[in-house]
Design a protein around this motif. Structure first.
Motif, PDB file in Angstrom:
ATOM      1  N   LEU A  60      23.262  42.754  30.517  1.00 34.60           N
ATOM      2  CA  LEU A  60      24.020  43.264  31.667  1.00 34.60           C
ATOM      3  C   LEU A  60      23.118  43.499  32.867  1.00 34.60           C
ATOM      4  N   ASP A  61      21.970  44.127  32.639  1.00 36.46           N
ATOM      5  CA  ASP A  61      21.028  44.391  33.745  1.00 36.46           C
ATOM      6  C   ASP A  61      20.522  43.094  34.362  1.00 36.46           C
ATOM      7  N   ARG A  62      20.194  42.126  33.523  1.00 43.33           N
ATOM      8  CA  ARG A  62      19.672  40.844  34.005  1.00 43.33           C
ATOM      9  C   ARG A  62      20.747  40.078  34.778  1.00 43.33           C
ATOM     10  N   SER A  63      21.965  40.021  34.240  1.00 47.71           N
ATOM     11  CA  SER A  63      23.020  39.254  34.908  1.00 47.71           C
ATOM     12  C   SER A  63      23.444  39.911  36.220  1.00 47.71           C
ATOM     13  N   ALA A  64      23.367  41.239  36.302  1.00 57.35           N
ATOM     14  CA  ALA A  64      23.740  41.938  37.539  1.00 57.35           C
ATOM     15  C   ALA A  64      22.737  41.669  38.651  1.00 57.35           C
ATOM     16  N   ALA A  65      21.471  41.425  38.282  1.00 57.72           N
ATOM     17  CA  ALA A  65      20.427  41.234  39.285  1.00 57.72           C
ATOM     18  C   ALA A  65      20.263  39.774  39.705  1.00 57.72           C
ATOM     19  N   GLU A  66      20.796  38.848  38.915  1.00 56.83           N
ATOM     20  CA  GLU A  66      20.548  37.432  39.146  1.00 56.83           C
ATOM     21  C   GLU A  66      21.223  36.886  40.401  1.00 56.83           C
ATOM     22  N   PHE A  67      22.487  37.261  40.626  1.00 51.52           N
ATOM     23  CA  PHE A  67      23.244  36.754  41.773  1.00 51.52           C
ATOM     24  C   PHE A  67      24.064  37.881  42.385  1.00 51.52           C
ATOM     25  N   THR A  68      24.494  37.653  43.626  1.00 56.68           N
ATOM     26  CA  THR A  68      25.412  38.564  44.289  1.00 56.68           C
ATOM     27  C   THR A  68      26.786  37.917  44.245  1.00 56.68           C
ATOM     28  N   TYR A  69      27.789  38.676  43.791  1.00 57.51           N
ATOM     29  CA  TYR A  69      29.123  38.092  43.654  1.00 57.51           C
ATOM     30  C   TYR A  69      30.186  39.186  43.685  1.00 57.51           C
ATOM     31  N   THR A  70      31.409  38.760  43.927  1.00 64.77           N
ATOM     32  CA  THR A  70      32.570  39.638  43.818  1.00 64.77           C
ATOM     33  C   THR A  70      33.453  39.083  42.710  1.00 64.77           C
ATOM     34  N   THR A  71      34.283  39.943  42.125  1.00 68.46           N
ATOM     35  CA  THR A  71      35.166  39.511  41.055  1.00 68.46           C
ATOM     36  C   THR A  71      36.593  39.954  41.349  1.00 68.46           C
ATOM     37  N   ARG A  72      37.515  39.180  40.781  1.00 73.32           N
ATOM     38  CA  ARG A  72      38.930  39.523  40.892  1.00 73.32           C
ATOM     39  C   ARG A  72      39.594  39.105  39.586  1.00 73.32           C
ATOM     40  N   LEU A  73      40.337  40.019  38.980  1.00 70.06           N
ATOM     41  CA  LEU A  73      41.074  39.721  37.756  1.00 70.06           C
ATOM     42  C   LEU A  73      42.281  38.868  38.131  1.00 70.06           C
ATOM     43  N   ILE A  74      42.366  37.649  37.568  1.00 73.85           N
ATOM     44  CA  ILE A  74      43.457  36.751  37.946  1.00 73.85           C
ATOM     45  C   ILE A  74      44.440  36.488  36.807  1.00 73.85           C
ATOM     46  N   ASP A  75      44.088  36.888  35.573  1.00 79.83           N
ATOM     47  CA  ASP A  75      45.000  36.653  34.460  1.00 79.83           C
ATOM     48  C   ASP A  75      44.609  37.557  33.296  1.00 79.83           C
ATOM     49  N   ALA A  76      45.606  37.959  32.514  1.00 77.70           N
ATOM     50  CA  ALA A  76      45.360  38.749  31.309  1.00 77.70           C
ATOM     51  C   ALA A  76      46.297  38.243  30.225  1.00 77.70           C
ATOM     52  N   ARG A  77      45.765  38.119  29.010  1.00 80.98           N
ATOM     53  CA  ARG A  77      46.561  37.623  27.883  1.00 80.98           C
ATOM     54  C   ARG A  77      46.263  38.455  26.644  1.00 80.98           C
ATOM     55  N   ARG A  78      47.289  38.545  25.791  1.00 80.73           N
ATOM     56  CA  ARG A  78      47.166  39.274  24.526  1.00 80.73           C
ATOM     57  C   ARG A  78      47.539  38.315  23.402  1.00 80.73           C
ATOM     58  N   ALA A  79      46.613  38.121  22.452  1.00 83.02           N
ATOM     59  CA  ALA A  79      46.905  37.296  21.276  1.00 83.02           C
ATOM     60  C   ALA A  79      47.535  38.155  20.182  1.00 83.02           C
ATOM     61  N   ASP A  80      46.959  39.336  19.968  1.00 86.28           N
ATOM     62  CA  ASP A  80      47.472  40.300  18.994  1.00 86.28           C
ATOM     63  C   ASP A  80      46.860  41.653  19.345  1.00 86.28           C
ATOM     64  N   ALA A  81      47.011  42.629  18.476  1.00 88.92           N
ATOM     65  CA  ALA A  81      46.573  43.995  18.787  1.00 88.92           C
ATOM     66  C   ALA A  81      45.063  44.134  18.989  1.00 88.92           C
ATOM     67  N   THR A  82      44.285  43.151  18.555  1.00 87.99           N
ATOM     68  CA  THR A  82      42.825  43.273  18.684  1.00 87.99           C
ATOM     69  C   THR A  82      42.183  42.145  19.485  1.00 87.99           C
ATOM     70  N   HIS A  83      42.955  41.219  20.014  1.00 89.98           N
ATOM     71  CA  HIS A  83      42.391  40.078  20.748  1.00 89.98           C
ATOM     72  C   HIS A  83      43.051  39.921  22.113  1.00 89.98           C
ATOM     73  N   TYR A  84      42.212  39.998  23.144  1.00 85.90           N
ATOM     74  CA  TYR A  84      42.675  39.900  24.527  1.00 85.90           C
ATOM     75  C   TYR A  84      41.753  38.979  25.304  1.00 85.90           C
ATOM     76  N   VAL A  85      42.301  38.327  26.336  1.00 84.32           N
ATOM     77  CA  VAL A  85      41.497  37.507  27.237  1.00 84.32           C
ATOM     78  C   VAL A  85      41.799  37.951  28.666  1.00 84.32           C
ATOM     79  N   ALA A  86      40.742  38.285  29.390  1.00 86.49           N
ATOM     80  CA  ALA A  86      40.847  38.621  30.813  1.00 86.49           C
ATOM     81  C   ALA A  86      40.142  37.512  31.579  1.00 86.49           C
TER      82      ALA A  86
END
Length: 119
Positions: free
Chosen positions: A60-86
């Protein structure tokens, strides 16, 4: 008839632990982001596995320092009670400038046991 395809859900009904991770990751708050993982969790990003919370914190520390970027959540899915994709759109100063990343979460005991990030 059984359908194994994940169902689209409203992003605000993602599990609290997933929202907490995404929010902390956006804020580059490594301590909070790591707190959502089980002790034996694995994160796979760009084909590389990071096992255990110490390795995940380092990633996490390495990836946060590597580039400058913004994020936006564009989709969310649920497969079952324990599996999700954002799906998040990243825009920044990395090669290509824009990418949609799929964050596949596997939950255990209200924590993240596995996170797989794919393009």
């Amino acid at each position: 008839m059984h359908d194994d395809q994940p169902r689209t859900i409203a992003p605000d009904i993602l599990p609290e632990v997933v929202i907490r991770y995404l929010t902390a990751h956006d804020a580059r708050d490594t301590a909070t982001a790591v707190s959502v993982f089980t002790d034996d969790a694995t994160v796979t990003d760009d084909g590389t596995a990071h096992e255990g919370t110490a390795a995940i914190a380092e990633w996490l520390d390495r990836s946060a320092a590597e580039f400058t970027y913004t994020t936006r959540l564009i989709d969310a899915r649920r497969a079952d009670a324990t599996h999700y994709v954002a799906t998040r759109r990243l825009e920044g100063d990395f090669p290509g400038g824009v990418v949609d990343l799929h964050y596949g979460f596997t939950l255990r005991d209200d924590l993240v046991e596995r996170l797989v990030i794919k393009v």
